[in-house]
Design an enzyme around this catalytic site. Sequence first.
Site, PDB file in Angstrom:
ATOM      1  N   ARG A 110       0.835  -1.188   0.000  1.00 60.22           N
ATOM      2  CA  ARG A 110       0.000   0.000   0.000  1.00 60.22           C
ATOM      3  C   ARG A 110       0.880   1.252   0.000  1.00 60.22           C
ATOM      4  NH1 ARG A 110      -1.787   0.769   4.347  1.00 60.22           N
ATOM      5  NH2 ARG A 110      -1.134  -1.090   5.487  1.00 60.22           N
TER       6      ARG A 110
ATOM      7  N   TYR B  32      -1.107  -3.523  -7.074  1.00 62.01           N
ATOM      8  CA  TYR B  32      -0.934  -4.262  -5.818  1.00 62.01           C
ATOM      9  C   TYR B  32      -2.233  -4.315  -5.010  1.00 62.01           C
ATOM     10  CZ  TYR B  32      -0.221  -5.269  -0.983  1.00 62.01           C
ATOM     11  OH  TYR B  32      -0.394  -5.809   0.261  1.00 62.01           O
TER      12      TYR B  32
ATOM     13  N   ARG C 187       1.982 -12.182  -0.662  1.00 63.36           N
ATOM     14  CA  ARG C 187       0.665 -12.525  -0.112  1.00 63.36           C
ATOM     15  C   ARG C 187       0.061 -13.735  -0.807  1.00 63.36           C
ATOM     16  NH1 ARG C 187      -1.769  -8.892   3.997  1.00 63.36           N
ATOM     17  NH2 ARG C 187      -0.095  -7.370   4.300  1.00 63.36           N
TER      18      ARG C 187
ATOM     19  N   HIS D 269     -10.618  -2.494  11.348  1.00 68.57           N
ATOM     20  CA  HIS D 269      -9.519  -3.342  10.874  1.00 68.57           C
ATOM     21  C   HIS D 269      -9.315  -4.463  11.898  1.00 68.57           C
ATOM     22  CE1 HIS D 269      -5.051  -3.420   9.288  1.00 68.57           C
ATOM     23  NE2 HIS D 269      -5.802  -4.311   8.676  1.00 68.57           N
TER      24      HIS D 269
ATOM     25  N   SER E 187      -1.353  -3.612  10.233  1.00 68.96           N
ATOM     26  CA  SER E 187      -1.000  -4.498   9.135  1.00 68.96           C
ATOM     27  C   SER E 187       0.238  -5.325   9.479  1.00 68.96           C
ATOM     28  CB  SER E 187      -0.738  -3.663   7.885  1.00 68.96           C
ATOM     29  OG  SER E 187      -1.872  -2.883   7.586  1.00 68.96           O
TER      30      SER E 187
ATOM     31  N   LYS F 237      -9.638  -2.457   1.532  1.00 66.30           N
ATOM     32  CA  LYS F 237      -9.352  -1.308   2.399  1.00 66.30           C
ATOM     33  C   LYS F 237     -10.126  -0.072   1.944  1.00 66.30           C
ATOM     34  CE  LYS F 237      -7.140  -3.766   5.062  1.00 66.30           C
ATOM     35  NZ  LYS F 237      -5.800  -4.172   5.309  1.00 66.30           N
TER      36      LYS F 237
ATOM     37  N   ASP G 147      -9.398  -9.823   8.858  1.00 65.53           N
ATOM     38  CA  ASP G 147      -8.881  -8.485   8.533  1.00 65.53           C
ATOM     39  C   ASP G 147      -9.886  -7.366   8.786  1.00 65.53           C
ATOM     40  OD1 ASP G 147      -6.550  -7.037   7.514  1.00 65.53           O
ATOM     41  OD2 ASP G 147      -7.722  -6.604   5.720  1.00 65.53           O
TER      42      ASP G 147
ATOM     43  N   CYS H 293       0.685  -7.539  11.737  1.00 60.52           N
ATOM     44  CA  CYS H 293       0.942  -7.672  13.181  1.00 60.52           C
ATOM     45  C   CYS H 293       0.165  -8.817  13.813  1.00 60.52           C
ATOM     46  CB  CYS H 293       0.641  -6.363  13.889  1.00 60.52           C
ATOM     47  SG  CYS H 293       1.857  -5.087  13.522  1.00 60.52           S
TER      48      CYS H 293
END
Length: 587
Positions: A69, A197, A371, A226, A248, A206, A277, A250
């Site tokens: 991002r 991406y 990912r 989130h 993100s 998002k 998420d 974590c």
Amino acid sequence: MTQNKSVLEWIGKMKELVCPDTVLWIDGSEAQIEALRAEACKTGEMIKLNQEKLPNCYLHRTAVNDVARVEGRTFICSRKEEDAGPTNHWMEPQGAYKMLFDIARGSYKGRTMYVIPYSMGPVGSPFSKIGIELTDSIYVVLNMSIMTRVGQNVLDTLGDSNDWVRGLHCKCDIDAEKRYICHFPEDNTIISVNSGYGGNVLLGKKCFALRIASYLGKTEGWMAEHMLILGIQNPKGEIKYVAAAFPSACGKTNLAMLIPPEFYRKKGYKAWTVGDDIAWMRIGPDGRLWAINPENGFFGVAPGTNEKSNPNALATTKSGTIFTNVAENLDDKTVWWEGLDHNPPKNAIEWTGKPWDGTTSKDKGAHPNSRFTAPAKNCPCLSDEFNSGKGVPISAIIFGGRRAHTTPLVYQSRSWDNGVFVGSIMASETTAAATGAVGVVRRDPMAMLPFCGYNMGDYFAHWIEMGEKLGDKAPKIFNVNWFRLDDEGHFIWPGFGDNLRVVDWILKRCDGTADAVETPIGFVPKAEDIVLDGLDLSLDTLKGILGVDKDEWTKEADGIEEFYKKFGDKLPKQLRTELENLKARLK
Ligand code: GTP
Ligand code: SPV
Ligand code: MN
């Protein structure tokens, strides 16, 4: 596929702007998806993997300058600058539209416009919302088809309503200097140019489900967060749900799919994944807070995922999965990433497309933010409630970040307002999920810093208001930190499945069956109350990471004071009071 006037009109306008050769509506059929996969393999956009070992799995490499991002190029284009607030980049909407349309003009020439009608949340659920994304990327179509519910039934559900989110994505030249991710909350519109991406281009994720939805939640009285959603089943068969917000990379996916330690498994504990998420939460008819996961798949961090850390995630990626920016094993057409196992492929191609011999000392095989996009239905521990349109009731909200020091393993807030304070002061080390420096501690309130679609001061006020409405039915609020380091730089807490030991204490606190010790920042467990059976961790070590150091927290309070200045009089007075009270308790 639809007679909806607002849909046809908008698509007509966009078509005139970007000038595609053809238009293809995505109908959600397997046949159409299969044809698109084949086409993407022909152009090299996707690479077909070993269909025996990894059926229906593909690999994609993004441009080297387009792997995460881009927070610096993400904008909230509200009419008033104040409505974007001090933590967002802002652009005036008319100017933004003009700039974006100039970039997008003619950019689909010689290409196909794919029209993706999608639902965030189970189709037709009162929680759910509909979007339409236009894109010139098959990769986006295939990812959106995993991450959301796509197809004709979405348009049927929309009917002739004008209540849907417009999304325009143009790959253009993947020019990092002209990359913009822009949100127009007042127009239900998202425009993303010059990226390929995930978080920048899968507009349901998002952009819609957090930035636009948080704004809708504020105006409509609900919350878009989130957060992962996890169900813990006790030996009596009762399931309690927690929602947890970590920044993100974590640990949300890992906590959401945890496997209970043997001691707990033997007693009959089970863990069920609802989401990894994003959570959309509303007050239910019973006055409690209910949550759904608006997504239909997992866009998870690959590195570090292995048979030991997260076997459920690994199992989820064994079919129908798209891997992005991992290493390709040329011998058997499988994939590899750092932390998968100790046997990197010797005959491979690393994530940028160069030959790679598996020696991890120089180049990495996979990008740190590589990912997997995997269908939720593959997940061995998927909750029975996953497709339920009514959601699950939330007992506890858990905040957490990556902090080498200062923040204890777990603590409970003193009240809802104090819990909002705890969320608002979250700080965490930055990760590879966004471009920029990694490992720098920054404030990331509620893990929403990059995702709040309006003024964060108003967002805090919305949290306070939700607590007033929930009253004594409000979830209890906690904070965790799995990432405390010892003097040699090793993680002290084992983490992953063993995090259930902490969640167990949290749920016991919700039931009123566990004790706690009061500290200036909140309530921490008595060390004896964290179950250590089967763990090689001493009670003293545990006491160490449960510790609250007054000097460190006095410095922390100064940092919070400084951070709060940003919000001026948008900062709710309740949070100001909470900070004053914390300082007083630290004296
Ligand atoms: P986003 O998808 O970016 O929102 O991230 P996420 O919060 O879902 O993060 P994820 O679960 O994918 O974890 C990212 C990284 O944190 C991986 O490298 C994991 O190995 C690591 N991690 C997750 N849980 C733990 C834990 O309990 N302890 C430690 N030490 N590392 C963890
Ligand atoms: C995150 O960065 O928090 C993610 C991945 O979950 S992305 O979809 O790229 O935002
Ligand atoms: Mn995320």
